[in-house]
Design an enzyme around this catalytic site. Structure first.
Site, PDB file in Angstrom:
ATOM      1  CB  ALA A  63    -123.000  40.759 -21.591  1.00 10.55           C
ATOM      2  N   GLY A 102    -118.913  43.340 -24.656  1.00  5.29           N
ATOM      3  CA  GLY A 102    -118.034  42.836 -22.983  1.00  5.29           C
ATOM      4  C   GLY A 102    -116.970  42.284 -23.507  1.00  5.29           C
ATOM      5  CD  GLU A 105    -117.891  46.785 -21.898  1.00  8.63           C
ATOM      6  OE1 GLU A 105    -118.765  45.627 -21.797  1.00  8.63           O
ATOM      7  OE2 GLU A 105    -118.362  47.623 -21.395  1.00  8.63           O
ATOM      8  CD  GLU A 125    -121.137  47.149 -25.162  1.00  5.48           C
ATOM      9  OE1 GLU A 125    -121.229  47.363 -26.518  1.00  5.48           O
ATOM     10  OE2 GLU A 125    -121.132  46.244 -24.624  1.00  5.48           O
TER      11      GLU A 125
END
Ligand code: 3HC
Ligand code: NAI
Length: 686
Positions: A63, A102, A105, A125
């Protein structure tokens, strides 16, 4: 189509390429067109199969961290991953570089993952005080099993493509043109026909999970979390993946993520992520760098040996110079032993050990340093010895060679002035053990050339160090602030605290250990020698040293150590000594709470940091945070001393410093001008 997401189609294979330099983070301006492109391709009958790939140096690295703490713009990553789950035609993630957070993911939302053989995959993370918030905690265990997933998510350490293949995280590993092979793979999958099972629906690995073993592993991790919330939340979320239906576990992951992302610990860790990168931005960083091939190290003692290993680990050939054959052999034997231990622990292969040792050349002749591009001095901490060494270096080093000193405290300007080339001289202050500790203070002397600074900053990164540029003063940033942190230690003892009370206040705060335990580990004789050299005394510590209590190495110091154990045990003899010294000074013991211990140790730490900023010894407050987290164990969840000052309340710190200053008259408590200013303006600037 936006320039950050492009879709092309050939022979029924659609390729969606994300192009958001430098690391293809999933910023809003990527998520929106990516979402739209996937909807279009889902509904396009001509597209038989979809490949998601990235332009540039890496697959999606996560992210966009800069967006955390701001209002969320739709579509979120979760929506994109959920959308992938609605696509019946096969979807393939083509991973090169790093698929992190992310990014992984997103790849877990696909039916298949293929990777370049040099790729690395992980969910880091936790290092930002977070947990994977895009379904990583519920999907990864479905592919690699709960225990492996827990290890990956709680450590945050990425794994290689090969390991990912063996664990079931990727379906194929390729060398060469990844995209071409991913397209071929996708075509084959499409031709094989479905049904293609989404990761969310693969439950067999979870069915075999051993909950008792998982809980034992999680409990062990919780013990090591040292007050950090994220590792515990990670374990809770992965456990939910085993015990709850997919959608419930996903919803629980979301709640945990939202709690962490708005908390102080994650804010602190995100601050550190950017602070480390900011610290590398030195004036002149874009100048042409000098070429560094061979590195010379003078002194094969504790530091010289570790520094030499740090460079050999970074594949640099090293010339190690000592005063005589015997000390050279002793130094080399220590290096060989350290590498042998790494092999026995499995952290180094035998092949790598041999390759690294092959990079060493030992010498007792300064003339052998003539082919070195960088020479680092790590001899005794004595100005006369250092000047003599630099005088000799000046005579033998080639023009343009960079000459560095590893001094802990001495004046780098004076050392530079003992050569005819002060522009090539600077400090490279490594931390012990230098092959392990990440911090490097780069000491910029008055006349250090900007390209020398830029070259060494760049080099630091190549050997895996976190570099911070600091100015010349006694102890630079780290050790100078350390003196301020420790200035009240003996007063606290004399007034009634015990070493274990002080240490406990520190470990409760989140430090790995307190100052007295640390002293015992490092050796009390080092400080004793330094004090004697500078005509200083420490009433209790000096007596301990006179009694031969040097810490762990003698089995006694501030604490007692049972033979072979590193576990500190409170020692009544030390208690008695403290009380006797207090009585001599007419001090009656009183109860001292943890709050007072923190005020009298960590507030002066912050205050000294502010003085350092005022003097321009550090360029930014965040540089001091980077030094203290990477070199001295300041808890990451508090972001470093200067960031923590903001959390604690700078006005409160100023007020309490004033109180202690009035009470003791000691200068360490006199609030720095910049600290007062921060209390008024909320900024360290100016
Ligand atoms: N978001 C925003 N900026 C990022 C970023 C990210 N995820 N990752 C890197 N950057 C920026 C850096 O700040 C730096 O900016 P700068 O040049 O202005 O200083 C630039 O990209 C290059 O980064 P590095 O200097 O670190 O480049 P390297 O090549 O050394 O390393 C990397 C590349 C391994 C990808 C490293 O940058 C990295 O580890 N990035 C963070 C990865 C990460 O933590 N991902 C998880 C994010 S959280 C998440 O995904 C939550 C999700 O679960 C919902
Ligand atoms: P050490 O005593 O372990 O090693 C010094 C080595 O230098 C010895 O092996 C000695 O034989 C050699 N030496 C002395 N004079 C020499 C000369 N003229 N030419 C070649 N070799 C010579 O000392 P240590 O701990 O490695 O410290 C070295 C320097 O690093 C000091 O300046 C110290 O302040 C600094 N430092 C030490 C740290 C530590 O934790 N020990 C941390 C950071 C810096």
């Amino acid at each position: 189509m936006s320039s950050s997401v492009n879709a092309t189609s050939e022979n029924g294979v659609a390729v969606v390429t994300i192009d958001n330099p430098p690391v293809n983070a999933l910023s809003f301006h990527v998520r929106k067109p990516l979402y739209e492109a996937l909807i279009a391709l889902r509904d396009d009958p001509a597209a038989r199969v979809i490949v998601i790939a990235c332009a540039g140096r890496t697959f999606v690295a996560g992210a966009d961290i800069t967006e955390f703490g701001k209002p969320v713009e739709q579509p979120e990553l979760r929506a994109i991953v959920a959308l992938l789950g609605t696509i019946a035609k096969p979807t393939v993630a083509a991973i090169h570089g790093t698929a992190l957070g992310g990014g992984l993911e997103l790849a877990l939302g696909c039916h298949f993952r293929v990777a370049d053989s040099s790729a690395r995959l992980g969910l880091p993370e936790v290092k930002l005080g977070l947990l994977p918030g895009g379904g990583g905690t519920v999907r990864l265990p479905r592919l690699v099993g709960a225990e492996k997933a827990l290890g990956m998510i709680v450590s945050g350490t990425p794994i290689s493509a090969g390991e990912a293949k063996a664990a079931g995280l990727v379906d194929a590993v390729f060398d060469g043109d990844l995209l071409a092979q991913a397209v071929r793979f996708a075509g084959e999958m499409a031709s094989a026909g479905g049904p293609f099972v989404a990761v969310r629906d693969r439950n067999d690995r979870l069915a075999e999970a051993d909950l008792a073993a998982f809980d034992a592993q999680a409990a062990d991790l919780a013990r090591k979390a040292r007050g950090l919330e994220a590792p515990l939340a990670c374990a809770e979320a992965v456990r939910n993946a085993i015990t709850l239906p997919f959608d419930e576990a996903l919803a629980a992951e979301r709640q945990l993520f939202l709690k962490l992302v708005s908390g102080d610990q994650s804010r602190a860790q995100r601050h550190l992520f950017f602070a480390e990168r900011e610290a590398a931005k030195v004036p002149g960083k874009d100048l042409q760098k000098r070429k560094i091939g061979r590195v010379g190290i003078i002194g094969a003692g504790t530091m010289g040996g570790g520094i030499a290993m740090a460079f050999a680990n970074g594949c640099f050939p090293v010339t190690l110079l000592e005063t005589g054959e015997e000390s050279l052999q002793r130094g080399m034997a220590m290096i060989e032993k350290n590498y042998a231990v790494s092999v026995s622990r499995g952290s180094l292969s035998e092949e790598a050990r041999q390759q690294r040792l092959g990079l060493f050349k030992g010498s007792t002749d300064y003339a052998d340093l003539a082919d070195c591009d960088l020479i680092i001095e790590a001899v005794f901490e004595d100005m006369a010895v250092k000047k003599e060494v630099f005088g000799k270096l000046d005579a033998v080093a080639k023009p343009g060679a960079i000459l560095a000193t590893n001094t802990s405290y001495l004046d780098v300007n004076a050392i530079a002035a003992s050569t005819s080339r002060p522009q090539d001289v600077l400090g490279m202050h490594f931390f012990s053990p230098a092959n392990v500790m990440k911090l490097l203070e780069i000491v910029r002397a008055e006349r250090t050339a900007p390209e020398v600074l830029a070259t060494v900053t760049d080099l630091a990164r190549r050997i895996g160090k976190v570099a911070v540029v600091v100015g010349v003063c006694h102890g630079f940033v780290g050790n100078r602030v350390l003196s301020a942190r420790g200035a009240e230690n003996e007063f606290l003892l004399l007034e009634g605290a015990s070493p274990s009370q002080v240490d406990k206040a520190f470990t409760d705060f989140g430090w790995p250990m307190g100052p007295f335990q640390m002293g015992d580990l490092a050796g009390l004789d080092i400080g004793w020698r330094n004090r004697k050299a500078r005509g200083l005394t420490a009433v209790i510590a000096d007596t301990l040293c006179e009694q031969g209590r040097f810490g762990q190495k003698t089995g006694r110091g501030w604490y007692r150590y049972e033979s072979g154990s590193r576990e500190p045990v409170a020692d009544p003899e030390v208690e008695a000594l403290i009380r006797a010294k207090a009585a001599e000074q007419g001090i009656a013991p009183r109860a001292i709470g943890a709050g007072e211990i923190i005020e009298r140790t960590l507030y002066p730490l912050v205050n000294e940091g502010a003085k350092i900023l005022e003097e321009g010894i550090a360029a930014r407050a965040s540089d001091i945070d980077v030094v203290w987290v990477n070199g001295y164990g300041f808890p990451v969840g508090k972001g470093g001393p200067m960031f923590w000052a903001g959390l604690e309340g700078v006005s409160k710190i100023v007020e309490r410093l004033e109180y202690w200053h009035a009470k003791t008259g000691r200068a360490i408590f006199e609030p720095a001008r910049l600290l007062r200013r921060f209390a008024e303006t909320g900024s360290w600037e100016g």
